[in-house]
Design a protein around this motif. Structure first.
Motif, PDB file in Angstrom:
ATOM      1  N   ARG A 103      -1.745 -14.797  13.355  1.00 34.75           N
ATOM      2  CA  ARG A 103      -2.985 -14.121  12.933  1.00 34.75           C
ATOM      3  C   ARG A 103      -3.930 -13.862  14.105  1.00 34.75           C
ATOM      4  NH1 ARG A 103      -6.311 -14.115   7.514  1.00 34.75           N
ATOM      5  NH2 ARG A 103      -8.130 -12.987   8.279  1.00 34.75           N
ATOM      6  N   PRO A 104      -4.234 -14.850  14.947  1.00 40.14           N
ATOM      7  CA  PRO A 104      -5.109 -14.553  16.095  1.00 40.14           C
ATOM      8  C   PRO A 104      -4.519 -13.477  17.022  1.00 40.14           C
ATOM      9  CG  PRO A 104      -4.937 -16.917  15.782  1.00 40.14           C
ATOM     10  CD  PRO A 104      -3.937 -16.280  14.852  1.00 40.14           C
ATOM     11  N   TRP A 105      -3.202 -13.493  17.184  1.00 41.75           N
ATOM     12  CA  TRP A 105      -2.523 -12.479  17.987  1.00 41.75           C
ATOM     13  C   TRP A 105      -2.764 -11.096  17.384  1.00 41.75           C
ATOM     14  CZ3 TRP A 105       1.842  -9.418  16.706  1.00 41.75           C
ATOM     15  CH2 TRP A 105       2.479  -8.784  17.783  1.00 41.75           C
ATOM     16  N   PHE A 106      -2.614 -10.978  16.069  1.00 43.39           N
ATOM     17  CA  PHE A 106      -2.825  -9.706  15.377  1.00 43.39           C
ATOM     18  C   PHE A 106      -4.295  -9.293  15.431  1.00 43.39           C
ATOM     19  CE2 PHE A 106      -3.383  -7.184  11.414  1.00 43.39           C
ATOM     20  CZ  PHE A 106      -2.541  -6.127  11.739  1.00 43.39           C
ATOM     21  N   GLU A 107      -5.199 -10.230  15.256  1.00 46.60           N
ATOM     22  CA  GLU A 107      -6.632  -9.921  15.337  1.00 46.60           C
ATOM     23  C   GLU A 107      -7.005  -9.421  16.733  1.00 46.60           C
ATOM     24  OE1 GLU A 107      -8.301 -13.594  13.865  1.00 46.60           O
ATOM     25  OE2 GLU A 107      -8.380 -12.808  11.812  1.00 46.60           O
ATOM     26  N   PHE A 115      -4.013 -10.993   5.152  1.00 40.14           N
ATOM     27  CA  PHE A 115      -2.962 -11.135   6.157  1.00 40.14           C
ATOM     28  C   PHE A 115      -1.912 -12.104   5.648  1.00 40.14           C
ATOM     29  CE2 PHE A 115      -1.084 -13.610   9.539  1.00 40.14           C
ATOM     30  CZ  PHE A 115      -0.795 -12.678  10.513  1.00 40.14           C
ATOM     31  N   VAL A 116      -0.656 -11.731   5.803  1.00 38.86           N
ATOM     32  CA  VAL A 116       0.454 -12.639   5.551  1.00 38.86           C
ATOM     33  C   VAL A 116       1.411 -12.482   6.724  1.00 38.86           C
ATOM     34  CG1 VAL A 116       2.378 -13.249   4.040  1.00 38.86           C
ATOM     35  CG2 VAL A 116       0.250 -12.389   3.046  1.00 38.86           C
ATOM     36  N   GLY A 117       1.709 -13.580   7.376  1.00 37.23           N
ATOM     37  CA  GLY A 117       2.642 -13.562   8.500  1.00 37.23           C
ATOM     38  C   GLY A 117       3.876 -14.366   8.170  1.00 37.23           C
ATOM     39  N   ALA A 118       5.038 -13.858   8.542  1.00 35.36           N
ATOM     40  CA  ALA A 118       6.288 -14.590   8.343  1.00 35.36           C
ATOM     41  C   ALA A 118       6.260 -15.848   9.207  1.00 35.36           C
ATOM     42  CB  ALA A 118       7.478 -13.713   8.718  1.00 35.36           C
ATOM     43  N   ILE A 175       4.547  -9.044   9.746  1.00 34.80           N
ATOM     44  CA  ILE A 175       3.183  -9.174   9.244  1.00 34.80           C
ATOM     45  C   ILE A 175       3.024  -8.172   8.109  1.00 34.80           C
ATOM     46  CG2 ILE A 175       0.735  -8.725   9.732  1.00 34.80           C
ATOM     47  CD1 ILE A 175       1.321  -9.557  12.649  1.00 34.80           C
ATOM     48  N   ALA A 176       2.386  -8.622   7.038  1.00 34.40           N
ATOM     49  CA  ALA A 176       1.928  -7.723   5.974  1.00 34.40           C
ATOM     50  C   ALA A 176       0.410  -7.846   5.968  1.00 34.40           C
ATOM     51  CB  ALA A 176       2.506  -8.127   4.619  1.00 34.40           C
ATOM     52  N   ALA A 177      -0.268  -6.707   6.029  1.00 31.61           N
ATOM     53  CA  ALA A 177      -1.723  -6.735   6.119  1.00 31.61           C
ATOM     54  C   ALA A 177      -2.333  -5.700   5.189  1.00 31.61           C
ATOM     55  CB  ALA A 177      -2.172  -6.462   7.552  1.00 31.61           C
ATOM     56  N   GLU A 178      -3.476  -6.072   4.627  1.00 33.08           N
ATOM     57  CA  GLU A 178      -4.309  -5.135   3.883  1.00 33.08           C
ATOM     58  C   GLU A 178      -5.460  -4.784   4.822  1.00 33.08           C
ATOM     59  OE1 GLU A 178      -6.648  -4.934  -0.422  1.00 33.08           O
ATOM     60  OE2 GLU A 178      -6.048  -6.872   0.410  1.00 33.08           O
ATOM     61  N   LEU A 179      -5.651  -3.493   5.062  1.00 32.85           N
ATOM     62  CA  LEU A 179      -6.591  -3.043   6.080  1.00 32.85           C
ATOM     63  C   LEU A 179      -7.616  -2.067   5.505  1.00 32.85           C
ATOM     64  CD1 LEU A 179      -3.874  -2.254   8.768  1.00 32.85           C
ATOM     65  CD2 LEU A 179      -5.267  -4.328   8.627  1.00 32.85           C
ATOM     66  N   HIS A 180      -8.860  -2.211   5.923  1.00 38.87           N
ATOM     67  CA  HIS A 180      -9.908  -1.256   5.571  1.00 38.87           C
ATOM     68  C   HIS A 180     -10.172  -0.405   6.810  1.00 38.87           C
ATOM     69  CE1 HIS A 180     -14.015   0.262   4.985  1.00 38.87           C
ATOM     70  NE2 HIS A 180     -13.635   0.335   3.726  1.00 38.87           N
TER      71      HIS A 180
END
Length: 138
Positions: A9-13, A70-73, A79-84
């Motif tokens: 998650r921090p990597w994706f952020e 956010f959901v990470g394997a 990664i599955a993400a809901e994004l605005h």
């Protein structure tokens, strides 16, 4: 920053932060050389094609993406993400792939995105707009 060393998650952020500030070298480092990108406005193959697309987009639009969920394997492979996403027209873009935009126009939407990851790089990105019941996709 490694996905495994920092946590997914921090990597994706950090990717989203680089994308939002239009730091092309930083967010481009997240793309595999042969990335396959399936977005609403483009279907692209290759890091250079994706970056060229976003360079064009940024001449017309200010784009900001916020992470909703956010959901990470556990193995770091997906990664599955809901994004605005908020788009602000900087100048007229009559031929925008998802519909014409005028300077000053603002569009907001919620999308779902799936990211496949290998060697700390996105190998495939797939996105789809969310449309609440009874409404068009935002």
């Amino acid at each position: 920053m490694s996905a495994r060393a920092s946590g997914l998650r921090p990597w994706f952020e950090a990717y989203l932060a680089a994308f939002n500030r239009a730091d092309f070298p930083a967010f481009g480092d997240y793309y595999a050389e042969d990335i396959v990108f399936h977005g609403q406005a483009a279907q692209l193959v290759g890091r250079e094609a994706v970056l060229a697309f976003y360079h064009q987009v940024r001449t017309y639009l200010h784009e900001r993406i916020e992470l909703i969920s956010f959901v990470g394997a556990p193995d770091g492979s997906r990664i599955a993400a809901e994004l605005h996403t908020t788009l602000l027209g900087l100048r007229d873009w009559p031929d925008m792939p998802t519909g014409p935009v005028r300077a000053g126009d603002m569009r907001m939407r919620v999308s779902f995105a799936m990211y496949d990851i290998a060697d700390d790089r996105f190998t495939r990105i797939r996105t789809a707009r969310f449309s609440p019941p009874g409404r068009e996709a935002a």
